[in-house]
Design a protein around this motif. Structure first.
Motif, PDB file in Angstrom:
ATOM      1  N   THR A   8      14.831 -34.008  -8.491  1.00  0.00           N
ATOM      2  CA  THR A   8      13.642 -33.307  -8.009  1.00  0.00           C
ATOM      3  C   THR A   8      12.493 -34.253  -7.657  1.00  0.00           C
ATOM      4  O   THR A   8      11.681 -33.938  -6.787  1.00  0.00           O
ATOM      5  CB  THR A   8      13.116 -32.311  -9.059  1.00  0.00           C
ATOM      6  N   THR A   9      12.431 -35.403  -8.334  1.00  0.00           N
ATOM      7  CA  THR A   9      11.282 -36.296  -8.171  1.00  0.00           C
ATOM      8  C   THR A   9      11.690 -37.731  -8.468  1.00  0.00           C
ATOM      9  O   THR A   9      12.512 -37.977  -9.353  1.00  0.00           O
ATOM     10  CB  THR A   9      10.145 -35.904  -9.134  1.00  0.00           C
TER      11      THR A   9
ATOM     12  N   TRP B 191      11.215 -26.663  -2.567  1.00  0.00           N
ATOM     13  CA  TRP B 191      11.879 -27.946  -2.452  1.00  0.00           C
ATOM     14  C   TRP B 191      12.780 -27.931  -1.220  1.00  0.00           C
ATOM     15  O   TRP B 191      13.289 -26.909  -0.795  1.00  0.00           O
ATOM     16  CB  TRP B 191      12.722 -28.221  -3.699  1.00  0.00           C
TER      17      TRP B 191
ATOM     18  N   ARG C  98       7.968 -36.511  -4.185  1.00  0.00           N
ATOM     19  CA  ARG C  98       8.842 -35.355  -4.331  1.00  0.00           C
ATOM     20  C   ARG C  98      10.076 -35.557  -3.464  1.00  0.00           C
ATOM     21  O   ARG C  98       9.979 -35.646  -2.242  1.00  0.00           O
ATOM     22  CB  ARG C  98       8.106 -34.097  -3.918  1.00  0.00           C
TER      23      ARG C  98
END
Length: 254
Positions: free
Chosen positions: A228-229, A19, A82
């Motif tokens: 995160t998303t 990430w 993402r």
């Protein structure tokens, strides 16, 4: 295994790879030429879970305004980006519902398993510390992560356009407490008209997951985990109904 199914389907929303370490602007839904951005991708149910028709996500125009058309027909699907980092500000977007969930075998009801369908939703997933999750749910989540091989999200906030229920309404997904929602638009909301939304995601997380934040925290928003998303979704598989809506200009606003 049946208890794991609602958690396992979120595994498909996660991709491999590191990430980003610093917040980046969210990728636009549409390119400059009006086509759908390749930074977003479709994710449906894992094949081993169900052979469901996909919800359709298509770039287009309505009332001469560009947007992402979202159509369901006894289907399920999400449009996923993402994005990782602390919520940098408010999440803003425009949406409209042209055809609410209709023509199905049963009525939509966000609080029941049989009716858990949404004509439109915008969801944010968080890297929620597992030690904040109650023991039983934490155990189920760990098993689901082991079986799926994915780092399933421990907390998700969804903003929903509810075809059948009242709004605003806060609730917990009937399949898993790892997903909690706020219906921003409901059965009496006007159709075929663009509506703008602006949400303080950190504040909403602190409200919906207040029971899982450190006790005695002076500023709950400071304890909100990283995002995160971000995803757009619509589903009508439980009710076997149809719907049509649009989403546009989804972005973080400082």
């Amino acid at each position: 295994m049946s208890r794991l199914a609602p958690l396992c389907f979120w595994a498909a929303l996660l991709t491999q790879g590191a990430w980003a370490q610093t917040p980046q602007p969210m990728a636009p839904l549409l390119n400059a030429d009006g086509s759908a951005s390749t930074a977003w991708r479709f994710v449906g149910f894992p094949k081993k879970q169900a052979d469901l028709p996909p919800t359709l996500f298509e770039a287009g125009k309505v009332d001469q305004q560009a947007g992402l058309k979202v159509s369901t027909d006894a289907s399920y699907g999400t449009w996923v980006n993402r994005w990782s980092g602390s919520p940098p500000g408010k999440l803003q977007w425009r949406w409209r519902l042209d055809e609410p969930l209709s023509g199905g075998k049963r009525s939509a009801d966000l609080l029941s398993k049989g009716g858990d369908d949404a004509a439109l939703k915008v969801c944010v997933m968080f890297d929620h510390p597992l030690d904040r999750v109650p023991f039983v749910e934490r155990t189920v989540l760990r098993i689901a992560r082991s079986i799926s091989g994915e780092n399933l999200p421990a907390a998700t906030v969804c903003y929903v356009w509810d075809s059948a229920g009242p709004a605003p309404l806060e609730g917990v997904n009937p399949y898993t407490r790892r997903v909690r929602f706020i219906s921003l638009q409901g059965r009496n909301s006007p159709l075929t008209r663009w509506t703008s939304e602006s949400r303080d995601v950190a504040k909403d997380f602190a409200t919906l997951f207040a029971d899982e934040l450190p006790k005695g925290a002076q500023t709950p928003a400071a304890d909100v985990p990283p995002v995160t998303t971000v995803l757009i979704g619509a589903d009508s598989d439980n009710t076997a109904s149809k719907s049509t809506g649009w989403v546009a200009d989804l972005r973080w606003a400082p």
